[in-house]
Design a protein around this motif. Structure first.
Motif, PDB file in Angstrom:
ATOM      1  N   PHE A  21      76.607  20.157  41.254  1.00 34.81           N
ATOM      2  CA  PHE A  21      77.884  19.040  40.943  1.00 34.81           C
ATOM      3  C   PHE A  21      78.890  19.222  41.581  1.00 34.81           C
ATOM      4  N   PRO A  22      79.982  18.452  41.987  1.00 33.33           N
ATOM      5  CA  PRO A  22      80.894  18.853  42.911  1.00 33.33           C
ATOM      6  C   PRO A  22      81.523  19.975  42.492  1.00 33.33           C
ATOM      7  N   ALA A  23      82.583  20.370  43.657  1.00 25.33           N
ATOM      8  CA  ALA A  23      84.008  21.731  43.454  1.00 25.33           C
ATOM      9  C   ALA A  23      84.903  20.968  43.020  1.00 25.33           C
ATOM     10  N   SER A  24      85.003  19.464  43.240  1.00 18.47           N
ATOM     11  CA  SER A  24      86.165  19.002  42.559  1.00 18.47           C
ATOM     12  C   SER A  24      86.060  19.067  40.706  1.00 18.47           C
TER      13      SER A  24
ATOM     14  N   PRO B 239      83.374  18.740  21.196  1.00 17.89           N
ATOM     15  CA  PRO B 239      81.494  18.102  22.377  1.00 17.89           C
ATOM     16  C   PRO B 239      81.684  17.789  23.902  1.00 17.89           C
ATOM     17  N   VAL B 240      80.433  17.573  24.806  1.00 12.67           N
ATOM     18  CA  VAL B 240      81.157  17.420  25.940  1.00 12.67           C
ATOM     19  C   VAL B 240      79.566  16.231  25.875  1.00 12.67           C
ATOM     20  N   ALA B 241      79.794  15.157  26.305  1.00 11.81           N
ATOM     21  CA  ALA B 241      78.513  14.137  26.720  1.00 11.81           C
ATOM     22  C   ALA B 241      78.566  14.194  28.351  1.00 11.81           C
ATOM     23  N   PHE B 242      77.416  13.687  28.698  1.00 11.25           N
ATOM     24  CA  PHE B 242      77.278  13.346  30.392  1.00 11.25           C
ATOM     25  C   PHE B 242      76.890  12.275  30.880  1.00 11.25           C
ATOM     26  N   VAL B 243      77.663  11.529  31.875  1.00 11.12           N
ATOM     27  CA  VAL B 243      76.699  10.644  31.953  1.00 11.12           C
ATOM     28  C   VAL B 243      76.526  10.930  33.565  1.00 11.12           C
ATOM     29  N   SER B 244      75.540  10.357  34.599  1.00  9.35           N
ATOM     30  CA  SER B 244      75.310  11.120  35.879  1.00  9.35           C
ATOM     31  C   SER B 244      74.732  10.217  36.641  1.00  9.35           C
ATOM     32  N   TYR B 245      74.485  10.677  37.806  1.00  8.20           N
ATOM     33  CA  TYR B 245      73.612   8.972  38.823  1.00  8.20           C
ATOM     34  C   TYR B 245      73.270   9.677  40.288  1.00  8.20           C
ATOM     35  N   GLY B 246      72.728   9.297  40.831  1.00 14.98           N
ATOM     36  CA  GLY B 246      72.361  10.135  41.701  1.00 14.98           C
ATOM     37  C   GLY B 246      71.098   9.192  42.624  1.00 14.98           C
ATOM     38  N   GLY B 247      70.178   9.629  43.328  1.00  7.73           N
ATOM     39  CA  GLY B 247      69.310   9.042  43.960  1.00  7.73           C
ATOM     40  C   GLY B 247      68.166   9.733  42.712  1.00  7.73           C
ATOM     41  N   ILE B 248      66.803  10.518  43.566  1.00  4.34           N
ATOM     42  CA  ILE B 248      65.678  10.168  42.825  1.00  4.34           C
ATOM     43  C   ILE B 248      65.461  10.363  41.637  1.00  4.34           C
ATOM     44  N   SER B 249      66.623  11.824  41.050  1.00  7.61           N
ATOM     45  CA  SER B 249      66.682  13.304  40.525  1.00  7.61           C
ATOM     46  C   SER B 249      67.981  12.398  38.819  1.00  7.61           C
ATOM     47  N   GLY B 250      68.598  11.389  39.712  1.00 10.91           N
ATOM     48  CA  GLY B 250      69.663  10.490  38.408  1.00 10.91           C
ATOM     49  C   GLY B 250      70.376  11.574  38.356  1.00 10.91           C
TER      50      GLY B 250
ATOM     51  N   LEU C 262      70.889  14.237  37.283  1.00 11.33           N
ATOM     52  CA  LEU C 262      70.328  15.232  35.767  1.00 11.33           C
ATOM     53  C   LEU C 262      70.015  17.017  36.420  1.00 11.33           C
ATOM     54  N   ARG C 263      69.629  17.659  37.318  1.00 12.71           N
ATOM     55  CA  ARG C 263      69.892  18.600  37.699  1.00 12.71           C
ATOM     56  C   ARG C 263      71.271  19.140  37.610  1.00 12.71           C
ATOM     57  N   ALA C 264      72.056  18.225  38.211  1.00 11.84           N
ATOM     58  CA  ALA C 264      73.910  18.856  37.775  1.00 11.84           C
ATOM     59  C   ALA C 264      73.834  19.099  36.422  1.00 11.84           C
ATOM     60  N   VAL C 265      73.464  17.975  35.725  1.00  7.12           N
ATOM     61  CA  VAL C 265      74.374  17.990  34.219  1.00  7.12           C
ATOM     62  C   VAL C 265      73.564  19.068  33.440  1.00  7.12           C
ATOM     63  N   GLU C 266      71.683  20.234  34.164  1.00  6.86           N
ATOM     64  CA  GLU C 266      71.062  20.542  32.857  1.00  6.86           C
ATOM     65  C   GLU C 266      72.128  22.442  34.047  1.00  6.86           C
ATOM     66  N   GLN C 267      73.066  22.236  35.414  1.00  8.04           N
ATOM     67  CA  GLN C 267      73.763  23.273  35.373  1.00  8.04           C
ATOM     68  C   GLN C 267      75.052  23.534  34.709  1.00  8.04           C
ATOM     69  N   LEU C 268      75.584  22.022  34.890  1.00  7.66           N
ATOM     70  CA  LEU C 268      76.987  21.690  33.650  1.00  7.66           C
ATOM     71  C   LEU C 268      76.764  22.451  32.426  1.00  7.66           C
TER      72      LEU C 268
ATOM     73  N   HIS D 179      82.566  27.771  25.355  1.00  4.84           N
ATOM     74  CA  HIS D 179      82.348  27.581  23.468  1.00  4.84           C
ATOM     75  C   HIS D 179      82.046  26.017  23.333  1.00  4.84           C
ATOM     76  N   THR D 180      81.507  24.896  24.913  1.00  4.18           N
ATOM     77  CA  THR D 180      82.410  23.647  23.956  1.00  4.18           C
ATOM     78  C   THR D 180      80.173  23.404  23.337  1.00  4.18           C
ATOM     79  N   VAL D 181      80.590  21.498  22.561  1.00  2.52           N
ATOM     80  CA  VAL D 181      78.812  22.015  21.996  1.00  2.52           C
ATOM     81  C   VAL D 181      78.124  20.948  22.810  1.00  2.52           C
ATOM     82  N   THR D 182      77.472  20.664  23.853  1.00  5.29           N
ATOM     83  CA  THR D 182      76.864  19.846  24.682  1.00  5.29           C
ATOM     84  C   THR D 182      76.499  19.228  24.034  1.00  5.29           C
ATOM     85  N   VAL D 183      75.991  17.652  23.784  1.00  4.52           N
ATOM     86  CA  VAL D 183      74.878  16.875  23.427  1.00  4.52           C
ATOM     87  C   VAL D 183      73.925  16.574  23.969  1.00  4.52           C
ATOM     88  N   ARG D 184      72.899  16.264  23.662  1.00  6.87           N
ATOM     89  CA  ARG D 184      71.441  16.323  23.548  1.00  6.87           C
ATOM     90  C   ARG D 184      71.493  15.131  24.444  1.00  6.87           C
TER      91      ARG D 184
END
Length: 212
Positions: free
Chosen positions: A108-111, A127-138, A140-146, A154-159
């Protein structure tokens, strides 16, 4: 016994009910500050979905406008304090977050990392939810690191997530999704989960502050 009675009497049922019924304040965080970024197009799509709901109200935090340095400091300069003044109150007031991120070099970006790291208590027990975009992976690799980063805060990330693979091909020149049925359904599932966790954690903190 006395401690329990004192604790119970300190909770105003009418106040708790009013808080439970109030719309959730959701901070939508646009994570990229890259020149020519695609993020604002995805953000407009997302904000339209959130705007259709009467249980959510939105603040937008754009990493490109925040201008937070990557060098952290215990004694921020007046300029940094001014930038924090634009961001921190929105994070603090939020009941929940949606983080919008691209994937750059499998991450994910340094910013976005800078915006995260300049804060701590503002994230906790929300809670934290994620919307991601990109090439083939969309993205999702950034999301898993986040998810790992936000677990430390101490957040709850939603599935449920929303992910746009080869994102540029799915939106027309006006920023409309060409085939919206599937992403709209994914957004509803994600926002439903976010709302459930947002209400549950807000009500829990009204009874007992987090960490007490």
């Amino acid at each position: 016994m006395n401690t329990t009675a004192a604790h119970t009497s300190s909770v105003d049922p009418s106040s708790a009910s009013a808080s439970a019924d109030a719309p959730l304040r959701v901070a939508v965080i646009i994570g990229s500050n890259r020149e020519g970024r695609f993020g604002p197009i995805v953000a407009r799509w997302l904000l339209d979905r959130v705007g259709e709901r009467d249980d959510l109200v939105v603040d937008v935090i754009d990493a490109a406008e925040a201008q937070l340095p990557t060098a952290l400091s215990f004694s921020p300069s007046p300029e940094v304090l001014a930038e924090l003044g634009k961001v921190t109150p929105k994070l603090d007031a939020a009941d929940a977050f949606v983080v919008l991120t691209p994937e750059y070099n499998h991450s994910f970006p340094a910013s976005l990392k800078s915006l995260i790291d300049w804060h701590r208590d503002e994230w906790q027990a929300k809670p934290v939810a994620f919307v991601s975009y990109g090439g083939i992976s969309g993205g999702l690799r950034a999301v898993e690191q986040l998810r790992q980063v936000f677990a430390e805060l101490h957040t709850v990330t939603v599935r449920e997530t929303v992910s746009f693979h080869n994102a540029g091909a799915h939106f027309d020149d006006e920023g409309n999704h060409r085939d919206p049925a599937a992403p709209d359904a994914a957004a509803k599932a994600m926002l439903d989960q976010l709302a459930w966790w947002g209400r549950a954690l807000r009500e829990a903190k009204a009874v007992r502050p987090y960490g007490s």
